[in-house]
Scaffold this motif. Structure first.
Motif, PDB file in Angstrom:
ATOM      1  N   GLY A  12       0.481  -0.456  -0.065  1.00  0.00           N
ATOM      2  CA  GLY A  12      -0.413   0.176   0.066  1.00  0.00           C
ATOM      3  C   GLY A  12       0.920   1.598   0.251  1.00  0.00           C
ATOM      4  O   GLY A  12       1.597   1.225   0.714  1.00  0.00           O
ATOM      5  N   LEU A  13       0.850   2.060  -0.895  1.00  0.00           N
ATOM      6  CA  LEU A  13       2.059   3.006  -1.326  1.00  0.00           C
ATOM      7  C   LEU A  13       1.449   4.599  -0.592  1.00  0.00           C
ATOM      8  O   LEU A  13      -0.164   4.668  -1.062  1.00  0.00           O
ATOM      9  N   HIS A  14       2.213   5.006  -0.010  1.00  0.00           N
ATOM     10  CA  HIS A  14       1.663   6.249  -0.062  1.00  0.00           C
ATOM     11  C   HIS A  14       0.846   6.687  -1.310  1.00  0.00           C
ATOM     12  O   HIS A  14       0.341   8.008  -1.216  1.00  0.00           O
ATOM     13  N   GLY A  15       2.086   7.281  -2.193  1.00  0.00           N
ATOM     14  CA  GLY A  15       1.625   7.513  -3.052  1.00  0.00           C
ATOM     15  C   GLY A  15       2.178   9.369  -3.422  1.00  0.00           C
ATOM     16  O   GLY A  15       2.904   9.524  -4.819  1.00  0.00           O
ATOM     17  N   ASP A  16       2.814   9.751  -2.466  1.00  0.00           N
ATOM     18  CA  ASP A  16       3.476  11.354  -2.601  1.00  0.00           C
ATOM     19  C   ASP A  16       4.438  11.307  -1.041  1.00  0.00           C
ATOM     20  O   ASP A  16       3.846  12.363  -1.043  1.00  0.00           O
ATOM     21  N   PRO A  17       5.367  11.092  -0.997  1.00  0.00           N
ATOM     22  CA  PRO A  17       5.668  11.089   0.382  1.00  0.00           C
ATOM     23  C   PRO A  17       6.509  12.694   0.355  1.00  0.00           C
ATOM     24  O   PRO A  17       7.889  12.739   0.878  1.00  0.00           O
ATOM     25  N   SER A  18       6.006  13.292   0.109  1.00  0.00           N
ATOM     26  CA  SER A  18       7.238  14.800   0.734  1.00  0.00           C
ATOM     27  C   SER A  18       7.369  14.792   2.322  1.00  0.00           C
ATOM     28  O   SER A  18       6.837  14.474   2.889  1.00  0.00           O
ATOM     29  N   PRO A  19       8.268  15.775   2.491  1.00  0.00           N
ATOM     30  CA  PRO A  19       9.006  15.852   3.693  1.00  0.00           C
ATOM     31  C   PRO A  19       8.320  16.218   4.502  1.00  0.00           C
ATOM     32  O   PRO A  19       7.797  15.675   5.804  1.00  0.00           O
ATOM     33  N   SER A  20       7.005  17.065   3.765  1.00  0.00           N
ATOM     34  CA  SER A  20       5.926  18.083   5.121  1.00  0.00           C
ATOM     35  C   SER A  20       5.230  17.571   5.346  1.00  0.00           C
ATOM     36  O   SER A  20       4.672  17.448   6.061  1.00  0.00           O
ATOM     37  N   SER A  21       5.047  15.908   4.612  1.00  0.00           N
ATOM     38  CA  SER A  21       4.073  15.352   5.485  1.00  0.00           C
ATOM     39  C   SER A  21       4.588  14.347   6.310  1.00  0.00           C
ATOM     40  O   SER A  21       3.907  13.057   7.491  1.00  0.00           O
ATOM     41  N   PHE A  22       5.696  13.823   6.572  1.00  0.00           N
ATOM     42  CA  PHE A  22       6.047  13.652   7.993  1.00  0.00           C
ATOM     43  C   PHE A  22       6.363  14.565   9.154  1.00  0.00           C
ATOM     44  O   PHE A  22       7.304  15.452   9.165  1.00  0.00           O
ATOM     45  N   LEU A  23       5.479  14.330  10.196  1.00  0.00           N
ATOM     46  CA  LEU A  23       6.026  14.909  11.418  1.00  0.00           C
ATOM     47  C   LEU A  23       5.767  14.543  12.401  1.00  0.00           C
ATOM     48  O   LEU A  23       5.710  13.145  12.791  1.00  0.00           O
ATOM     49  N   VAL A  24       7.524  15.169  12.955  1.00  0.00           N
ATOM     50  CA  VAL A  24       8.092  14.525  13.895  1.00  0.00           C
ATOM     51  C   VAL A  24       8.117  14.782  15.029  1.00  0.00           C
ATOM     52  O   VAL A  24       7.225  16.610  15.462  1.00  0.00           O
ATOM     53  N   ARG A  25       7.455  14.843  16.438  1.00  0.00           N
ATOM     54  CA  ARG A  25       7.494  14.662  17.463  1.00  0.00           C
ATOM     55  C   ARG A  25       8.466  14.164  18.669  1.00  0.00           C
ATOM     56  O   ARG A  25       7.387  12.742  18.784  1.00  0.00           O
ATOM     57  N   GLY A  26       9.293  14.275  19.362  1.00  0.00           N
ATOM     58  CA  GLY A  26      10.442  13.774  19.852  1.00  0.00           C
ATOM     59  C   GLY A  26      10.911  12.507  19.616  1.00  0.00           C
ATOM     60  O   GLY A  26      11.449  12.517  17.935  1.00  0.00           O
ATOM     61  N   ASP A  27      10.747  11.291  19.918  1.00  0.00           N
ATOM     62  CA  ASP A  27      11.097  10.258  18.529  1.00  0.00           C
ATOM     63  C   ASP A  27       9.744   9.931  17.931  1.00  0.00           C
ATOM     64  O   ASP A  27      10.649   8.534  16.835  1.00  0.00           O
ATOM     65  N   ASP A  28       8.977  10.308  18.014  1.00  0.00           N
ATOM     66  CA  ASP A  28       7.927   9.514  17.207  1.00  0.00           C
ATOM     67  C   ASP A  28       7.516  10.528  15.668  1.00  0.00           C
ATOM     68  O   ASP A  28       8.036  11.168  15.894  1.00  0.00           O
ATOM     69  N   THR A  29       7.518   9.302  14.825  1.00  0.00           N
ATOM     70  CA  THR A  29       7.225  10.127  13.961  1.00  0.00           C
ATOM     71  C   THR A  29       5.792   9.626  13.034  1.00  0.00           C
ATOM     72  O   THR A  29       5.264   8.271  12.970  1.00  0.00           O
ATOM     73  N   GLY A  30       5.294  10.671  12.204  1.00  0.00           N
ATOM     74  CA  GLY A  30       3.159  10.483  11.672  1.00  0.00           C
ATOM     75  C   GLY A  30       3.692  10.863  10.762  1.00  0.00           C
ATOM     76  O   GLY A  30       4.867  11.524   9.636  1.00  0.00           O
ATOM     77  N   LEU A  31       2.691   9.941   9.683  1.00  0.00           N
ATOM     78  CA  LEU A  31       3.138  10.777   8.177  1.00  0.00           C
ATOM     79  C   LEU A  31       1.225  10.786   7.696  1.00  0.00           C
ATOM     80  O   LEU A  31       0.048  10.015   7.984  1.00  0.00           O
ATOM     81  N   ILE A  32       1.232  11.783   7.421  1.00  0.00           N
ATOM     82  CA  ILE A  32       0.002  12.183   7.030  1.00  0.00           C
ATOM     83  C   ILE A  32      -0.378  12.288   5.374  1.00  0.00           C
ATOM     84  O   ILE A  32       0.453  12.220   4.488  1.00  0.00           O
TER      85      ILE A  32
END
Length: 348
Positions: free
Chosen positions: A212-232
């Motif tokens: 299952g592809l994200h399809g458009d994983p630009s840096p701004s789609s990766f959200l970092v909080r401490g050691d955690d990373t989200g992908l929106i």
């Protein structure tokens, strides 16, 4: 290197958190809100009707090329309200995949189900979803640490979303992004035709991993909080070869076709500390998925070409039709097309 805000389907820019102590329902920048595209004006009532959430505040988000978005604050927290054209099948696939990954512990900005149990609600011409807010700061292509975090997160997403290979020819229909626009500049059609041939040859020689592809994983789609990373921002979701996501992320980090030669993966794996952003991306990905190394070595360059062809077709379409959603001027579309051309090593 072009800003990621000019790439396909980028994440909207987030406003500062709302100030505490506000009362009632407040819509900020309503004059800028594209409510006419939704077929309704009373956004708080729409949210309250379909999600049973009492709205305290709504603020317009800007920056997305293919959608309209708002932050919504209710008694239970903050959310993102996202609207796309009703025919956008990628949006629906993205909601389903984001929900599935969220259940596996991956922060994705998953949809909140409506009172009717659906992942989204329709208006006459739009599909609308209420998404979980993901805390964190977006990554930047200018930060040398971004590549490794992006690669590690993509590996996590791909591990959770593995699927059986499907028909390559059906998937390759993403490539000619509207045949009418491939002659917008003389280099685009030959590039697409050569890339189609190279991709078919690659798949004839070796089995590629599908996910299952994200399809458009630009840096701004990766959200970092401490050691955690989200992908929106799952609006470009599809199922396809894992290398497409990896190459897409590398494109956003400035990787050109000349850089993605036979030694690219060797440098990424053997010298991760001194690697470029795109090499760090690949190193981070392979650290989590070492079994992919031969596949990446064999096919990364081909899939970078695939992604750059998609980029060229997309911006040729936007330029030809003067589509300015999410940008301030026509020059920004020309800049997106120029980035694709220069990444191919073509000078005009």
């Amino acid at each position: 290197m072009i800003s990621s805000s000019l790439m396909i389907g980028n994440s909207p820019r987030r406003p500062a958190p709302p100030q505490p102590g506000s009362r009632g329902s407040e819509i900020l920048s309503q004059a800028a809100a594209p409510t006419d595209r939704l077929g309704f004006v009373d956004l708080p009532q729409f949210v309250e009707t379909h999600w049973a959430q009492a709205v305290r505040r709504i603020e317009v988000l800007t920056g997305g090329l293919n959608s309209e978005t708002w932050t919504v604050t209710t008694a239970t927290g903050r959310y993102v309200l996202k609207s796309v054209p009703a025919h956008d099948a990628g949006f629906i696939r993205g909601l389903e995949l984001a929900a599935s990954l969220d259940r596996r512990g991956v922060p994705t900005g998953a949809p909140i189900r409506t009172v009717a149990g659906s992942l989204f609600e329709r208006t006459p011409d739009r599909s609308v979803a209420l998404l979980r807010w993901v805390d964190g700061e977006p990554l930047s292509a200018a930060d040398p640490r971004s590549g490794a975090r992006m690669g590690s997160m993509l590996a996590r997403v791909h591990e959770a979303g593995a699927t059986e290979p499907d028909d390559l020819e059906t998937w390759l229909r993403i490539l000619p992004f509207g045949d009418d626009y491939l002659d917008y500049e003389p280099w685009i059609r030959p590039a697409v035709e050569n890339t189609l041939e190279a991709t078919r040859e690659l798949h004839a020689r070796s089995r590629m991993t599908w996910v299952g592809l994200h399809g458009d994983p630009s840096p701004s789609s990766f959200l970092v909080r401490g050691d955690d990373t989200g992908l929106i921002d799952w609006g470009a979701t599809m199922f396809g070869p894992a290398l497409y996501d990896l190459a897409s992320a590398a494109m956003y980090l400035g990787c050109s076709i000349d850089e993605a030669g036979p030694e690219f993966v060797v440098r990424a794996v053997e010298h991760p500390g001194s690697a470029s952003g795109s090499e760090s991306l690949v190193a981070g990905y392979l650290a989590a998925r070492p079994g992919m190394i031969d596949e990446v070595r064999l096919g990364f360059g081909t899939y970078l070409r695939v992604r750059l062809c998609v980029q060229a077709g997309y911006f040729a379409w936007r330029c030809a039709n003067d589509i300015r959603t999410g940008i301030n001027s026509a020059e920004e579309n020309q800049q997106g097309l120029r980035h694709a051309r220069e990444s191919w090593g073509i000078q005009t």
